[in-house]
Design a protein around this motif. Structure first.
Motif, PDB file in Angstrom:
ATOM      1  N   GLN A  61       0.829  -1.216   0.000  1.00 44.90           N
ATOM      2  CA  GLN A  61       0.000   0.000   0.000  1.00 44.90           C
ATOM      3  C   GLN A  61       0.861   1.263   0.000  1.00 44.90           C
ATOM      4  O   GLN A  61       0.472   2.281  -0.552  1.00 44.90           O
ATOM      5  N   LYS A  62       2.029   1.172   0.614  1.00 48.88           N
ATOM      6  CA  LYS A  62       2.924   2.321   0.689  1.00 48.88           C
ATOM      7  C   LYS A  62       3.892   2.370  -0.496  1.00 48.88           C
ATOM      8  O   LYS A  62       4.809   3.175  -0.514  1.00 48.88           O
ATOM      9  N   ASP A  63       3.687   1.500  -1.474  1.00 48.89           N
ATOM     10  CA  ASP A  63       4.485   1.441  -2.706  1.00 48.89           C
ATOM     11  C   ASP A  63       5.972   1.170  -2.433  1.00 48.89           C
ATOM     12  O   ASP A  63       6.838   1.648  -3.140  1.00 48.89           O
ATOM     13  N   ILE A  64       6.246   0.370  -1.403  1.00 48.91           N
ATOM     14  CA  ILE A  64       7.613  -0.029  -1.091  1.00 48.91           C
ATOM     15  C   ILE A  64       7.914  -1.380  -1.719  1.00 48.91           C
ATOM     16  O   ILE A  64       9.034  -1.635  -2.150  1.00 48.91           O
ATOM     17  N   ILE A  65       6.899  -2.220  -1.791  1.00 49.26           N
ATOM     18  CA  ILE A  65       7.041  -3.497  -2.488  1.00 49.26           C
ATOM     19  C   ILE A  65       5.909  -3.640  -3.501  1.00 49.26           C
ATOM     20  O   ILE A  65       4.897  -2.950  -3.415  1.00 49.26           O
ATOM     21  N   LYS A  66       6.118  -4.551  -4.450  1.00 50.99           N
ATOM     22  CA  LYS A  66       5.033  -4.869  -5.379  1.00 50.99           C
ATOM     23  C   LYS A  66       4.783  -6.372  -5.321  1.00 50.99           C
ATOM     24  O   LYS A  66       5.695  -7.163  -5.081  1.00 50.99           O
ATOM     25  N   ARG A  67       3.556  -6.720  -5.539  1.00 53.21           N
ATOM     26  CA  ARG A  67       3.103  -8.117  -5.533  1.00 53.21           C
ATOM     27  C   ARG A  67       2.755  -8.448  -6.968  1.00 53.21           C
ATOM     28  O   ARG A  67       1.933  -7.776  -7.585  1.00 53.21           O
ATOM     29  N   GLU A  68       3.402  -9.484  -7.485  1.00 51.35           N
ATOM     30  CA  GLU A  68       3.156  -9.870  -8.879  1.00 51.35           C
ATOM     31  C   GLU A  68       2.599 -11.288  -8.903  1.00 51.35           C
ATOM     32  O   GLU A  68       3.185 -12.209  -8.330  1.00 51.35           O
ATOM     33  N   TYR A  79       7.014 -11.282  -4.488  1.00 51.45           N
ATOM     34  CA  TYR A  79       7.131  -9.940  -3.926  1.00 51.45           C
ATOM     35  C   TYR A  79       8.506  -9.400  -4.269  1.00 51.45           C
ATOM     36  O   TYR A  79       9.496 -10.120  -4.216  1.00 51.45           O
ATOM     37  N   SER A  80       8.557  -8.126  -4.627  1.00 54.63           N
ATOM     38  CA  SER A  80       9.833  -7.486  -4.924  1.00 54.63           C
ATOM     39  C   SER A  80       9.751  -6.024  -4.508  1.00 54.63           C
ATOM     40  O   SER A  80       8.668  -5.482  -4.280  1.00 54.63           O
ATOM     41  N   LEU A  81      10.900  -5.407  -4.423  1.00 52.21           N
ATOM     42  CA  LEU A  81      10.959  -3.997  -4.057  1.00 52.21           C
ATOM     43  C   LEU A  81      10.645  -3.120  -5.262  1.00 52.21           C
ATOM     44  O   LEU A  81      11.042  -3.423  -6.384  1.00 52.21           O
ATOM     45  N   THR A  82       9.934  -2.054  -5.015  1.00 49.27           N
ATOM     46  CA  THR A  82       9.714  -1.033  -6.033  1.00 49.27           C
ATOM     47  C   THR A  82      10.945  -0.124  -6.051  1.00 49.27           C
ATOM     48  O   THR A  82      11.881  -0.309  -5.260  1.00 49.27           O
ATOM     49  N   GLU A  83      10.929   0.874  -6.902  1.00 56.41           N
ATOM     50  CA  GLU A  83      12.023   1.846  -6.914  1.00 56.41           C
ATOM     51  C   GLU A  83      12.121   2.532  -5.546  1.00 56.41           C
ATOM     52  O   GLU A  83      13.213   2.732  -5.008  1.00 56.41           O
ATOM     53  N   LYS A  84      10.976   2.854  -4.972  1.00 56.65           N
ATOM     54  CA  LYS A  84      10.918   3.479  -3.647  1.00 56.65           C
ATOM     55  C   LYS A  84      11.518   2.548  -2.589  1.00 56.65           C
ATOM     56  O   LYS A  84      12.262   2.985  -1.718  1.00 56.65           O
ATOM     57  N   LEU A  88      15.829   2.255  -0.250  1.00 54.64           N
ATOM     58  CA  LEU A  88      16.168   2.022   1.162  1.00 54.64           C
ATOM     59  C   LEU A  88      17.472   1.233   1.330  1.00 54.64           C
ATOM     60  O   LEU A  88      17.997   1.135   2.440  1.00 54.64           O
ATOM     61  N   ALA A  89      18.005   0.678   0.253  1.00 58.27           N
ATOM     62  CA  ALA A  89      19.205  -0.170   0.333  1.00 58.27           C
ATOM     63  C   ALA A  89      20.365   0.489   1.071  1.00 58.27           C
ATOM     64  O   ALA A  89      20.943  -0.133   1.968  1.00 58.27           O
ATOM     65  N   PRO A  90      20.739   1.732   0.758  1.00 59.26           N
ATOM     66  CA  PRO A  90      21.867   2.331   1.488  1.00 59.26           C
ATOM     67  C   PRO A  90      21.597   2.455   2.989  1.00 59.26           C
ATOM     68  O   PRO A  90      22.482   2.210   3.807  1.00 59.26           O
ATOM     69  N   ALA A  91      20.377   2.821   3.356  1.00 59.62           N
ATOM     70  CA  ALA A  91      20.036   2.955   4.780  1.00 59.62           C
ATOM     71  C   ALA A  91      20.098   1.606   5.483  1.00 59.62           C
ATOM     72  O   ALA A  91      20.639   1.487   6.582  1.00 59.62           O
ATOM     73  N   VAL A  92      19.576   0.569   4.839  1.00 60.00           N
ATOM     74  CA  VAL A  92      19.595  -0.779   5.432  1.00 60.00           C
ATOM     75  C   VAL A  92      21.031  -1.260   5.583  1.00 60.00           C
ATOM     76  O   VAL A  92      21.406  -1.818   6.612  1.00 60.00           O
ATOM     77  N   ARG A  93      21.856  -1.003   4.585  1.00 60.60           N
ATOM     78  CA  ARG A  93      23.271  -1.411   4.666  1.00 60.60           C
ATOM     79  C   ARG A  93      23.995  -0.680   5.793  1.00 60.60           C
ATOM     80  O   ARG A  93      24.823  -1.261   6.484  1.00 60.60           O
TER      81      ARG A  93
END
Length: 110
Positions: A61-68, A79-84, A88-93
């Motif tokens: 719903q928050k457009d962080i992941i997409k369901r295909e 499930y995969s990550l959207t561009e949004k 978050l990759a740098p922050a998570v790392r």
């Protein structure tokens, strides 16, 4: 407060509320490895299917992941990550790096 702080503070607070939900950052981190099925994500953590389903729906719903959904027999859902979400990759790392350096390895929950 200046205009930048007025705009940043509520956005920062909203971002931390989204990512602060239990399991959310771990799910995002798991999906940084690429698209995955529900069972793959579920097997990566000691999380109930109900909670995982709630978190995935919230992130979608928050457009962080997409369901295909793939029209196969049986139906396959990934499930995969959207561009949004990928942003978050740098922050998570950085959180991973910080945790490695500053958090003691303990099996006890606090």
């Amino acid at each position: 407060m200046n205009k930048t702080e007025d705009l940043l503070c509520p956005r920062f607070e909203k971002g931390t509320q989204i990512l602060g939900k239990r399991w959310t950052v771990l799910i995002v981190n798991q999906l940084l490895n690429g698209p995955q099925r529900f069972c793959q994500i579920e097997s990566a953590f000691p999380i109930s299917g109900r909670i995982l389903s709630e978190r995935l729906k919230d992130l979608e719903q928050k457009d962080i992941i997409k369901r295909e959904v793939f029209a196969e027999t049986p139906v396959r859902i990934e499930y995969s990550l959207t561009e949004k979400g990928s942003a978050l990759a740098p922050a998570v790392r950085e959180i991973q790096k910080w945790s490695q350096e500053w958090i003691e390895n303990s099996s006890e929950e606090e």
